[in-house]
Each structure stands twice: as structure tokens, then as C-alpha cells.
Design a protein around this motif. Structure first.
Motif, PDB file in Angstrom:
ATOM      1  N   TYR B  10     -33.064  24.265  -3.126  1.00 41.38           N
ATOM      2  CA  TYR B  10     -32.363  23.582  -1.795  1.00 41.38           C
ATOM      3  C   TYR B  10     -33.073  23.943  -0.671  1.00 41.38           C
ATOM      4  CZ  TYR B  10     -28.842  22.422   1.548  1.00 41.38           C
ATOM      5  OH  TYR B  10     -27.936  22.095   2.581  1.00 41.38           O
ATOM      6  N   GLU B  11     -33.449  25.212  -0.426  1.00 41.23           N
ATOM      7  CA  GLU B  11     -33.901  25.490   0.796  1.00 41.23           C
ATOM      8  C   GLU B  11     -35.515  25.058   0.789  1.00 41.23           C
ATOM      9  OE1 GLU B  11     -33.363  28.917   3.048  1.00 41.23           O
ATOM     10  OE2 GLU B  11     -32.030  29.913   1.574  1.00 41.23           O
ATOM     11  N   ARG B  12     -36.065  25.001  -0.331  1.00 46.83           N
ATOM     12  CA  ARG B  12     -37.589  24.218  -0.174  1.00 46.83           C
ATOM     13  C   ARG B  12     -37.508  22.659  -0.050  1.00 46.83           C
ATOM     14  NH1 ARG B  12     -41.234  27.860  -1.948  1.00 46.83           N
ATOM     15  NH2 ARG B  12     -40.746  29.209  -3.725  1.00 46.83           N
ATOM     16  N   GLN B  13     -36.493  22.019  -0.328  1.00 45.39           N
ATOM     17  CA  GLN B  13     -36.491  20.661  -0.033  1.00 45.39           C
ATOM     18  C   GLN B  13     -36.181  20.471   1.303  1.00 45.39           C
ATOM     19  OE1 GLN B  13     -34.146  18.066  -2.464  1.00 45.39           O
ATOM     20  NE2 GLN B  13     -34.821  19.043  -4.498  1.00 45.39           N
ATOM     21  N   LEU B  14     -35.161  21.275   1.995  1.00 47.20           N
ATOM     22  CA  LEU B  14     -35.138  21.141   3.459  1.00 47.20           C
ATOM     23  C   LEU B  14     -36.146  21.501   4.431  1.00 47.20           C
ATOM     24  CD1 LEU B  14     -31.484  22.992   4.100  1.00 47.20           C
ATOM     25  CD2 LEU B  14     -32.242  20.433   4.444  1.00 47.20           C
ATOM     26  N   ARG B  15     -36.965  22.651   3.989  1.00 40.84           N
ATOM     27  CA  ARG B  15     -38.180  23.009   4.613  1.00 40.84           C
ATOM     28  C   ARG B  15     -39.095  21.971   4.530  1.00 40.84           C
ATOM     29  NH1 ARG B  15     -39.283  29.396   3.177  1.00 40.84           N
ATOM     30  NH2 ARG B  15     -37.369  30.212   3.711  1.00 40.84           N
ATOM     31  N   SER B  16     -39.114  21.400   3.449  1.00 46.56           N
ATOM     32  CA  SER B  16     -40.300  20.321   3.424  1.00 46.56           C
ATOM     33  C   SER B  16     -40.087  19.241   4.416  1.00 46.56           C
ATOM     34  CB  SER B  16     -40.520  19.654   1.753  1.00 46.56           C
ATOM     35  OG  SER B  16     -39.177  18.877   1.617  1.00 46.56           O
ATOM     36  N   ILE B  17     -38.624  19.037   4.714  1.00 39.55           N
ATOM     37  CA  ILE B  17     -38.480  17.906   5.913  1.00 39.55           C
ATOM     38  C   ILE B  17     -38.405  18.583   7.251  1.00 39.55           C
ATOM     39  CG2 ILE B  17     -36.758  16.273   6.595  1.00 39.55           C
ATOM     40  CD1 ILE B  17     -35.787  16.579   3.521  1.00 39.55           C
ATOM     41  N   SER B  18     -38.177  19.854   7.342  1.00 38.78           N
ATOM     42  CA  SER B  18     -38.304  20.341   8.837  1.00 38.78           C
ATOM     43  C   SER B  18     -38.414  21.799   8.680  1.00 38.78           C
ATOM     44  CB  SER B  18     -37.004  20.174   9.563  1.00 38.78           C
ATOM     45  OG  SER B  18     -37.002  20.719  10.762  1.00 38.78           O
ATOM     46  N   ASP B  19     -39.495  22.360   9.405  1.00 36.82           N
ATOM     47  CA  ASP B  19     -39.734  23.685   9.457  1.00 36.82           C
ATOM     48  C   ASP B  19     -38.400  24.714   9.921  1.00 36.82           C
ATOM     49  OD1 ASP B  19     -42.032  23.689   8.065  1.00 36.82           O
ATOM     50  OD2 ASP B  19     -43.350  23.719  10.060  1.00 36.82           O
ATOM     51  N   THR B  20     -37.603  23.885  10.889  1.00 34.47           N
ATOM     52  CA  THR B  20     -36.927  24.798  11.484  1.00 34.47           C
ATOM     53  C   THR B  20     -35.756  25.296  10.440  1.00 34.47           C
ATOM     54  OG1 THR B  20     -35.307  22.878  11.803  1.00 34.47           O
ATOM     55  CG2 THR B  20     -36.871  23.322  13.695  1.00 34.47           C
ATOM     56  N   PHE B  21     -35.527  24.795   9.368  1.00 40.21           N
ATOM     57  CA  PHE B  21     -34.838  25.533   8.526  1.00 40.21           C
ATOM     58  C   PHE B  21     -35.314  26.785   7.616  1.00 40.21           C
ATOM     59  CE2 PHE B  21     -33.681  20.851   8.311  1.00 40.21           C
ATOM     60  CZ  PHE B  21     -32.185  21.078   8.435  1.00 40.21           C
ATOM     61  N   MET B  22     -36.408  27.057   8.043  1.00 41.23           N
ATOM     62  CA  MET B  22     -37.129  28.236   7.647  1.00 41.23           C
ATOM     63  C   MET B  22     -36.497  29.480   8.472  1.00 41.23           C
ATOM     64  SD  MET B  22     -41.101  29.302   7.034  1.00 41.23           S
ATOM     65  CE  MET B  22     -41.417  30.831   6.446  1.00 41.23           C
ATOM     66  N   LEU B  23     -36.338  29.252   9.866  1.00 42.84           N
ATOM     67  CA  LEU B  23     -35.844  30.309  10.623  1.00 42.84           C
ATOM     68  C   LEU B  23     -34.711  30.076  11.414  1.00 42.84           C
ATOM     69  CD1 LEU B  23     -39.351  31.782  11.770  1.00 42.84           C
ATOM     70  CD2 LEU B  23     -37.913  32.777  10.222  1.00 42.84           C
ATOM     71  N   SER B  24     -34.857  29.422  12.329  1.00 39.53           N
ATOM     72  CA  SER B  24     -33.917  29.132  13.475  1.00 39.53           C
ATOM     73  C   SER B  24     -32.585  28.227  12.888  1.00 39.53           C
ATOM     74  CB  SER B  24     -34.272  28.448  14.591  1.00 39.53           C
ATOM     75  OG  SER B  24     -34.857  27.040  14.360  1.00 39.53           O
ATOM     76  N   ASP B  25     -32.776  27.341  11.787  1.00 40.86           N
ATOM     77  CA  ASP B  25     -31.652  26.693  11.496  1.00 40.86           C
ATOM     78  C   ASP B  25     -31.438  26.913   9.828  1.00 40.86           C
ATOM     79  OD1 ASP B  25     -31.136  24.912  13.410  1.00 40.86           O
ATOM     80  OD2 ASP B  25     -32.690  23.519  12.803  1.00 40.86           O
ATOM     81  N   LYS B  26     -31.736  28.295   9.449  1.00 44.59           N
ATOM     82  CA  LYS B  26     -31.597  28.744   8.415  1.00 44.59           C
ATOM     83  C   LYS B  26     -30.159  28.838   8.042  1.00 44.59           C
ATOM     84  CE  LYS B  26     -32.764  32.617   5.253  1.00 44.59           C
ATOM     85  NZ  LYS B  26     -33.257  31.783   4.140  1.00 44.59           N
TER      86      LYS B  26
END
Lengths: 149, 225
Positions: B10-26
Motif C-alpha cells: 500500500y505504501e509503495r503504491q502511494l509513494r509511486s504517486i507522490s513522494d510526500t507519503f514517504m515522510l510528511s504525509d506518511k
């Protein structure tokens, strides 16, 4: 310390197979984040985060590094119980820009903070400030310092 | 696929769309599992309606297919009730076994006991139940040792109606169960390493993709406000 520019973590896991110890060392970069972002990486009742790259934050003059709770479960167990185990060891390397050494007329040792060519600029800047002070032109002192910046 | 692997996917798919899900929007793990649960619900709802339409759709939900033989409760001389399990979602098929009440010379015997007969049921509604019960030519009337009980869906199971000359001895149904929540039973590191067994890996990945698109849609809607 003025500012951190690089942090890395090295973890050595020792597995014993047929009585032979086989140490495996893994190198990780540590991403420096704000305290606000770091909260998202804390393990809580409602959060067991996936941390593929360790993250770190400076808190109360200490660095807190968050590791994946599953991938590094054996290491975290060692750290949390504060025991000296030989199975997993870790080493945190921090690279930072340090505060320059203060020059004093009482100490004539070599100062190694800057290379030789930079010293000419530093001395030039110091002499400009000194001249401005002698002339007591306060506004110009301010200008010269800001220009130097 | 373990619950942890689902979380990572799930997290990988989100990150492939936006890098913000890696840190600030995790997102925290509880929110992630909640999102995946919504994805599983949407996925299964979409496939339920076409289940067995083709091999792929059948395979998508094959792990949710359950066959049970629940206990039969006798309500009256011609009425029997069966209660479905709590995880029941969608009925696929059903069959019953019937036995005569009293002496029936047409019924096959094994030694001194009657042999249960396999048969199906006739689906009816509250509207047409009485008409069928009163109809002398209805399928539920026993004729030469052949009958099909009437089946009426009630809140938590079914009621089976006979003509009183035979009983329902066994009821077997095949149904699609409600998929279990992917949230770990215990929110610990061990709980995350449990396998999610209600969907195949391929189906779970599709459900995760739906969960990701739901999350993105929700975030877009929030920004537009």
C-alpha cells in the motif's frame, strides 16, 4: 555543532551456522526529519510503521533514530534491554559542520578550520570591520558586515 | 501475503504517486489497514455480483467460499429453521435431505431405516408463500417420495416448509463469507506477520490498488474544500 549534513547507520548482525559466526554488515542512510514528521515513525498503540530507510531527528540535544520494528527487531531488543549482546551491534556516524575555533592571541597554534586560501578572505574581512570601527561610522560597519555575508 | 506485506505494498503504491507519503504525509498503520479494509470491501462487492461468471472471477473469491451443514431447528410439524453463520454474505447454492414422517411404502429403505433423499429447495417470498403452501400442485407436496421444501429467507437464516408428511433431516449450503478485516488481531509486531488468508495474493493486490485510489480521491476532495 552548527548543522548536521549526513547521518548513517551501520548494523552488524552475526548469525551462527554450524558453530561458525557469520557477521553481515548493513549500511543505511538516515534521513533527518523534523520532530513533527518523526512522530509518524514512532511505534504506538495504533502505529507499527514500515520504515524502509531509518529516520532521525534531533531532540533535546540528542539524536533519535527510528528503525523498522520488524526488520531490526533483534537489534531493537538489544538496545531496549540495554544488554551487551554480541549478536547485533550498531554504529551511528554523524557528519556535521562544527563551530569554528576561536582565535586568541594567547594561542599561536595552527588553525586548521579553513584552508590557506580562505584565510586571505577572512583576514580581509576582519581588517574592513576594524577600519570601520576606527572611523566610528556605525552605519557603514553594518553595511560592511552584511556585504560580507 | 502477510499483513505487513500488504501494508508495504500500500505504501509503495502511494509513494509511486507522490513522494510526500514517504515522510510528511506518511500514514499510521491503523489508518492503512482501515483503508485496505475499505478496498477489500469494494473489491469483493464488485466481484460478488459476477461470481462464477468466468474462471477469473471465480478464482478471485474462491477462498471466501464456505460449505456448511448448520443445525436444523424444528419450528412446527411442517416448518424448520436454519441459522446462518455471522460471516454469511451471499448464498451460492443449497441442498437438503428429506425423510418421511411415519410409514411410507414408496420410500427406499436400508434395513429397517429410510434412506435420506437428496433434493433441492424451492425459493419463495413472503408474498407467494401462502399461495404455494395452499397449492395442492406445489413442489413441496410429497408425491411418490419426491418433494422440494419451500425455502423462505428470514433475517438470520432460512425457514423450510414441508407438507408435514416428511421432514428435513439435513441442510447444506455454500456461501461467500464476509472477508475478515486485515487489521492485526493484536496490534503488535507478531500480529503484523500473520497471513491474510481470505483473499489470494492477486486479489489482495487489486484490493490494495482500490484502497490507494480511494485514499487519493479522499485527499483530492479534502484539498478542493
Amino acid at each position: 555543532m552548527l548543522s548536521i549534513y549526513d547521518v548513517s547507520l551501520t548494523v552488524t548482525t552475526v548469525t551462527v551456522e554450524d558453530g561458525v559466526e557469520d557477521p553481515v554488515t548493513v549500511f543505511n542512510n538516515v534521513i533527518i526529519v523534523s520532530n513533527e514528521v518523526a512522530k509518524r515513525f514512532k511505534q504506538t498503540d495504533t502505529n507499527i510503521p514500515w520504515i524502509d530507510v531509518p529516520v532521525g531527528t534531533v531532540h533535546d540535544n540528542k539524536m533519535e533514530v527510528y528503525l523498522d520494528p520488524i526488520k531490526y527487531s533483534s537489534l531493537l531488543a538489544v538496545v531496549n534491554t540495554d544488554t551487551t549482546s554480541t549478536s547485533d551491534t550498531w554504529n551511528l556516524s554523524i557528519s556535521y559542520v562544527h563551530t569554528p575555533t576561536i582565535i586568541s592571541y594567547e594561542n599561536y597554534d595552527d588553525i586548521t578550520d579553513y584552508p590557506e586560501n580562505v584565510w586571505y578572505e577572512v583576514v580581509s574581512k576582519a581588517s574592513t570591520i576594524a577600519l570601520d570601527n576606527i572611523e566610528s561610522e556605525r552605519t557603514q560597519i553594518h553595511q560592511s558586515v552584511t556585504q560580507g555575508e | 501475503m502477510t499483513k505487513r506485506e500488504a501494508q508495504i505494498e500500500y505504501e509503495r503504491q502511494l509513494r509511486s504517486i507522490s513522494d510526500t507519503f514517504m515522510l510528511s504525509d506518511k500514514l499510521d498503520s491503523d489508518t492503512i489497514f482501515n483503508d485496505i479494509d475499505r478496498g477489500i470491501k469494494q473489491f469483493t462487492d464488485a466481484v460478488y455480483t459476477q461470481y462464477e461468471a468466468n474462471q477469473k472471477l471465480t478464482d478471485d473469491l474462491r477462498l471466501l467460499t464456505i460449505e456448511v451443514t448448520p443445525t436444523i431447528t424444528t419450528v412446527s410439524s411442517n416448518t424448520y429453521q436454519v441459522t446462518y453463520a455471522e460471516d454469511y454474505q451471499h448464498l451460492l447454492s443449497e441442498r437438503v435431505q428429506i425423510l418421511p414422517i411415519g410409514v411410507n411404502t414408496c420410500w427406499p429403505m436400508s434395513g429397517s431405516s429410510y434412506v435420506p433423499k437428496d433434493t433441492t429447495v424451492v425459493e419463495c417470498t413472503n408474498e407467494n408463500l401462502q399461495n404455494r403452501l395452499l397449492n395442492s400442485l406445489s413442489d413441496h407436496k410429497l408425491h411418490y417420495a419426491i418433494a422440494k421444501p419451500l425455502r423462505l429467507r428470514v433475517s438470520n437464516g432460512v425457514k423450510l416448509y414441508t407438507d408435514g408428511t416428511y421432514s428435513v433431516s439435513k441442510y447444506t449450503c455454500v456461501y461467500l463469507k464476509t472477508p475478515d478485516s486485515i487489521k492485526p488481531t493484536v496490534n503488535t509486531v507478531v500480529g503484523l506477520q500473520e497471513n491474510y488468508t481470505d483473499l489470494t495474493e492477486a486479489s489482495l493486490k487489486q484490493a490494495i490498488t482500490i484502497a490507494v485510489s480511494l485514499r487519493l480521491a479522499m485527499m483530492t476532495a479534502t484539498k478542493q474544500k
